[in-house]
Scaffold this motif. Sequence first.
Motif, PDB file in Angstrom:
ATOM      1  N   TYR B  33      37.994  50.899  31.235  1.00 46.13           N
ATOM      2  CA  TYR B  33      38.579  51.725  32.292  1.00 46.13           C
ATOM      3  C   TYR B  33      40.033  52.059  31.964  1.00 46.13           C
ATOM      4  O   TYR B  33      40.727  51.260  31.333  1.00 46.13           O
ATOM      5  N   TYR B  35      43.451  53.144  34.240  1.00 44.84           N
ATOM      6  CA  TYR B  35      44.067  53.314  35.556  1.00 44.84           C
ATOM      7  C   TYR B  35      45.521  53.752  35.370  1.00 44.84           C
ATOM      8  O   TYR B  35      46.147  53.470  34.359  1.00 44.84           O
ATOM      9  N   GLN B  37      49.191  53.286  37.682  1.00 45.20           N
ATOM     10  CA  GLN B  37      49.776  52.580  38.812  1.00 45.20           C
ATOM     11  C   GLN B  37      51.092  53.235  39.169  1.00 45.20           C
ATOM     12  O   GLN B  37      52.000  53.318  38.337  1.00 45.20           O
ATOM     13  N   GLY B  42      49.002  51.834  44.645  1.00 45.33           N
ATOM     14  CA  GLY B  42      48.013  50.953  44.046  1.00 45.33           C
ATOM     15  C   GLY B  42      47.570  51.452  42.682  1.00 45.33           C
ATOM     16  O   GLY B  42      48.307  52.142  41.981  1.00 45.33           O
ATOM     17  N   LEU B  43      46.351  51.115  42.314  1.00 42.14           N
ATOM     18  CA  LEU B  43      45.769  51.564  41.052  1.00 42.14           C
ATOM     19  C   LEU B  43      44.765  52.670  41.326  1.00 42.14           C
ATOM     20  O   LEU B  43      43.926  52.543  42.213  1.00 42.14           O
ATOM     21  N   LEU B  45      41.898  55.134  39.419  1.00 43.02           N
ATOM     22  CA  LEU B  45      41.072  55.237  38.225  1.00 43.02           C
ATOM     23  C   LEU B  45      41.160  56.646  37.642  1.00 43.02           C
ATOM     24  O   LEU B  45      40.939  57.637  38.349  1.00 43.02           O
ATOM     25  N   TYR B  48      36.545  56.243  33.097  1.00 44.34           N
ATOM     26  CA  TYR B  48      35.913  54.998  32.717  1.00 44.34           C
ATOM     27  C   TYR B  48      34.779  55.261  31.740  1.00 44.34           C
ATOM     28  O   TYR B  48      34.291  56.405  31.613  1.00 44.34           O
ATOM     29  N   PHE B  90      47.211  51.298  32.812  1.00 41.75           N
ATOM     30  CA  PHE B  90      46.509  50.057  32.514  1.00 41.75           C
ATOM     31  C   PHE B  90      45.108  50.361  32.014  1.00 41.75           C
ATOM     32  O   PHE B  90      44.389  51.175  32.591  1.00 41.75           O
ATOM     33  N   GLN B 101      30.987  41.646  38.070  1.00 44.84           N
ATOM     34  CA  GLN B 101      31.910  41.125  37.083  1.00 44.84           C
ATOM     35  C   GLN B 101      33.334  41.605  37.346  1.00 44.84           C
ATOM     36  O   GLN B 101      33.558  42.778  37.599  1.00 44.84           O
ATOM     37  N   PRO B 102      34.310  40.718  37.280  1.00 43.72           N
ATOM     38  CA  PRO B 102      35.700  41.136  37.421  1.00 43.72           C
ATOM     39  C   PRO B 102      36.150  41.917  36.194  1.00 43.72           C
ATOM     40  O   PRO B 102      35.558  41.817  35.123  1.00 43.72           O
ATOM     41  N   GLN B 103      37.189  42.683  36.384  1.00 46.08           N
ATOM     42  CA  GLN B 103      37.775  43.427  35.279  1.00 46.08           C
ATOM     43  C   GLN B 103      38.953  42.639  34.703  1.00 46.08           C
ATOM     44  O   GLN B 103      39.660  41.927  35.426  1.00 46.08           O
ATOM     45  N   PHE B 105      42.480  43.014  32.543  1.00 48.59           N
ATOM     46  CA  PHE B 105      43.482  44.046  32.329  1.00 48.59           C
ATOM     47  C   PHE B 105      44.404  43.739  31.164  1.00 48.59           C
ATOM     48  O   PHE B 105      44.753  42.571  30.904  1.00 48.59           O
ATOM     49  N   GLY B 106      44.849  44.815  30.504  1.00 47.96           N
ATOM     50  CA  GLY B 106      45.953  44.711  29.576  1.00 47.96           C
ATOM     51  C   GLY B 106      47.270  44.680  30.324  1.00 47.96           C
ATOM     52  O   GLY B 106      47.306  44.771  31.553  1.00 47.96           O
ATOM     53  N   ASP B 107      48.373  44.568  29.574  1.00 46.92           N
ATOM     54  CA  ASP B 107      49.682  44.460  30.192  1.00 46.92           C
ATOM     55  C   ASP B 107      50.350  45.807  30.443  1.00 46.92           C
ATOM     56  O   ASP B 107      51.480  45.856  30.911  1.00 46.92           O
ATOM     57  N   ARG B 110      54.116  51.661  29.764  1.00 42.38           N
ATOM     58  CA  ARG B 110      55.064  52.307  30.671  1.00 42.38           C
ATOM     59  C   ARG B 110      55.495  53.616  30.064  1.00 42.38           C
ATOM     60  O   ARG B 110      56.163  53.619  29.024  1.00 42.38           O
TER      61      ARG B 110
END
Lengths: 115, 114
Positions: B33, B35, B37, B42-43, B45, B48, B90, B101-103, B105-107, B110
């Motif tokens: 995915y 996203y 921010q 929020g985030l 999408l 995906y 992200f 299933q949870p996702q 995330f990368g860091d 920016r």
Amino acid sequence: AQSVAQPEDQVNVAEGNPLTVKCTYSVSGNPYLFWYVQYPNRGLQFLLKYITGDNLVKGSYGFEAEFNKSQTSFHLKKPSALVSDSALYFCAVRDPNSGYSTLTFGKGTMLLVSP
Amino acid sequence: NAGVTQTPKFQVLKTGQSMTLQCAQDMNHNSMYWYRQDPGMGLRLIYYSASEGTTDKGEVPNGYNVSRLNKREFSLRLESAAPSQTSVYFCASSEMAAVDQPQHFGDGTRLSIL
């Protein structure tokens, strides 16, 4: 359509006190619900989820959340807050009856825990 | 134990320039995915990929394209950057898309567009 509301932009609590971060949702079927935490300059980290079963779910770092179907809520709780809990918290929902569906995130709640 | 890796971490572009944000995961996840921010929103999408070889639009796809290069990699391209695309981006992955299933995330990247 699925949606999530986090009514508080910020929650302030003193260290050692209990904390609650609120989340309400709207889906057409039974929801899958998630909480994530984001520390500064980092990505989101999974805390806990509710899929089915016991309405009280426990997750990482001592957090728990209570699913309330009648109130369509999934509030995040912790009995005793730590300064290190200060972060941005996101609630997210997925409607499994929508076939393939993606997560919808709330706008986030900043938690500030004071020493 | 890298998880989801995003490059670059920071980037400044001029309006009209193009660039590609890279994302790779080493968890053998099927779904990936992108996203964005933005403060107070929020985030959201962008795109995906439920599985290798498929991509779909999310909530805010305009101005972006994606490529699922292989199971590990999912890139996001800005063809002609606009100031409204200034954001933190992200990438995330999950084991399967349509289950509980949870996702992960990368860091983030920016991105500032002047």
